[in-house]
Motif scaffolding. Sequence first.
Motif, short mmCIF file in Angstrom:
data_model
loop_
_atom_site.label_atom_id
_atom_site.label_comp_id
_atom_site.label_asym_id
_atom_site.label_seq_id
_atom_site.Cartn_x
_atom_site.Cartn_y
_atom_site.Cartn_z
N GLU A 48 13.10 -2.46 11.00
CA GLU A 48 13.95 -1.32 10.67
C GLU A 48 14.02 -1.13 9.15
OE1 GLU A 48 16.75 1.80 11.98
OE2 GLU A 48 15.05 0.70 12.84
N LEU A 49 14.12 -2.21 8.42
CA LEU A 49 14.19 -2.11 6.96
C LEU A 49 12.89 -1.58 6.36
CD1 LEU A 49 16.30 -5.28 6.20
CD2 LEU A 49 16.90 -2.94 5.58
N VAL A 50 11.75 -1.89 6.98
CA VAL A 50 10.48 -1.31 6.53
C VAL A 50 10.56 0.21 6.64
CG1 VAL A 50 8.03 -1.06 7.06
CG2 VAL A 50 9.07 -3.33 7.02
N GLN A 51 11.08 0.71 7.76
CA GLN A 51 11.22 2.16 7.95
C GLN A 51 12.22 2.75 6.96
OE1 GLN A 51 9.31 3.99 10.13
NE2 GLN A 51 8.25 2.02 10.37
N ILE A 52 13.29 2.03 6.69
CA ILE A 52 14.28 2.49 5.72
C ILE A 52 13.68 2.60 4.33
CG2 ILE A 52 16.41 1.77 4.53
CD1 ILE A 52 17.31 0.66 7.31
N HIS A 189 7.18 -8.44 -1.33
CA HIS A 189 6.31 -9.60 -1.59
C HIS A 189 5.16 -9.65 -0.59
CE1 HIS A 189 6.03 -14.28 -1.89
NE2 HIS A 189 5.01 -13.69 -2.48
N SER A 190 5.47 -9.44 0.67
CA SER A 190 4.44 -9.49 1.71
C SER A 190 3.39 -8.40 1.50
CB SER A 190 5.08 -9.32 3.09
OG SER A 190 5.98 -10.37 3.36
N ARG A 191 3.83 -7.25 1.03
CA ARG A 191 2.92 -6.11 0.87
C ARG A 191 2.08 -6.21 -0.40
NH1 ARG A 191 4.62 0.34 0.62
NH2 ARG A 191 2.54 1.10 0.10
N THR A 192 2.67 -6.74 -1.48
CA THR A 192 2.02 -6.65 -2.79
C THR A 192 1.59 -7.99 -3.38
OG1 THR A 192 4.10 -6.86 -4.03
CG2 THR A 192 3.45 -4.63 -3.29
N GLY A 193 2.11 -9.11 -2.86
CA GLY A 193 1.84 -10.39 -3.48
C GLY A 193 2.66 -10.63 -4.73
N ILE A 194 3.68 -9.79 -4.97
CA ILE A 194 4.55 -9.89 -6.15
C ILE A 194 5.95 -10.26 -5.66
CG2 ILE A 194 5.61 -8.60 -8.06
CD1 ILE A 194 3.05 -6.80 -7.96
N ASP A 195 6.51 -11.34 -6.21
CA ASP A 195 7.78 -11.89 -5.72
C ASP A 195 8.84 -11.72 -6.80
OD1 ASP A 195 9.81 -13.27 -4.51
OD2 ASP A 195 8.80 -15.21 -4.47
N ILE A 196 9.72 -10.72 -6.63
CA ILE A 196 10.80 -10.47 -7.58
C ILE A 196 12.13 -10.68 -6.86
CG2 ILE A 196 11.83 -8.86 -9.22
CD1 ILE A 196 9.24 -7.26 -9.19
N ILE A 208 3.99 -3.94 -14.41
CA ILE A 208 3.24 -5.10 -13.93
C ILE A 208 1.81 -4.63 -13.67
CG2 ILE A 208 3.03 -6.88 -12.18
CD1 ILE A 208 5.98 -6.57 -11.59
N ASP A 209 0.87 -5.09 -14.49
CA ASP A 209 -0.53 -4.66 -14.33
C ASP A 209 -1.24 -5.62 -13.38
OD1 ASP A 209 -2.84 -3.30 -14.63
OD2 ASP A 209 -3.05 -3.62 -16.79
N HIS A 210 -1.94 -5.06 -12.41
CA HIS A 210 -2.62 -5.81 -11.34
C HIS A 210 -1.59 -6.48 -10.43
CE1 HIS A 210 -6.33 -4.88 -13.34
NE2 HIS A 210 -5.92 -5.49 -14.44
N GLY A 211 -0.91 -7.50 -10.92
CA GLY A 211 0.32 -7.94 -10.27
C GLY A 211 0.23 -9.11 -9.32
N THR A 212 -0.88 -9.32 -8.65
CA THR A 212 -0.94 -10.36 -7.63
C THR A 212 -0.48 -11.71 -8.20
OG1 THR A 212 -2.81 -9.26 -6.60
CG2 THR A 212 -2.43 -11.54 -5.99
N GLY A 213 0.43 -12.36 -7.50
CA GLY A 213 0.87 -13.69 -7.88
C GLY A 213 2.01 -13.74 -8.88
#
Length: 313
Positions: A48-52, A189-196, A208-213
């Motif tokens: 549901e939160l993904v849809q939100i 995080h799951s979608r982009t590999g970026i954990d904030i 954030i350039d490129h961003g993975t990790g």
Amino acid sequence: MAIDSYGASSGASRWDLDEVVHQLRVSREATHNIRHQRRVRELPSRAELVQILEGLSAALFPTHYGRPNLTDESIDYFVGDTLNTTLDRLHEQVRRGLQFGAEVAETEEDQARAALGITRAFAASLPQIRALVVSDVQAAYAGDPAATSIAEILLCYPGMVAILQYRLAHSLHKLGAPFIARIVSDIAHSRTGIDIHPAARIGASFFIDHGTGVVIGETTIIGERVRLYQHVTLGAKRFPADESGQLIKGTPRHPIVEDDVVIYAGATVLGRITIGAGSTVGGNVWLTQSVPPNSNVSQAQMRSDCEGDTSKG
């Protein structure tokens, strides 16, 4: 063919499911009960939160994340209708999330009332969130020679998705919905590999350039016009514990990054240190000490500093 009480054919009795189910109940209810305040509650729905998040993104940037064929006559109706539906759904998820806070309202009516207040305040914050995200998009366009348009950044840059969803999560966190905010950050995080972490404080024009990790910890403070590259970690060096050995939560333990700082790929910055304004941290640097404004920190320089400090042996 005979059907047992679990809906399977009688052949499944070889698994001795009655005993397994009984032991799992004992584990859930008694021996290993990990439920919040030992009570059964309806969890927020990640789906549901993904849809939100999709609805909120569409309301903020209607032609990019909503419908590309919107006109001047239809765009406000689309935004209003999308927000009306999305905020109703968010209110329910916030209500569920409040059941897992340190202090839980005594009645369902009190929970619903608190969730309504949070959701109304969140809705009022959306114009400010959009202004911050626009500053982030402009920073990406100005800072990346490969960027050809604002549309490309919004649609193709994982760092932009992570920042947008962080901005939404941070607002929810500040308003008193930390559990929902944490789920939102994990979706990003799951979608982009970026954990904030949603509690981190990040100023305008963040890129954030490129961003993975990339990892940004809970108590990190980032100023304005800061740029990070892939695999940068803004983390904690150590975790203070109380007299019983339990970790003390919420203490400032992540870096402060002042305005106009650039941190290149693979750098690891640990502890409650300050990177002064206008500084550059080179790739693969391991940094655990503060640096003054306008510093240029290189990997070779850090190796030299460590070799010259005999206390680090």
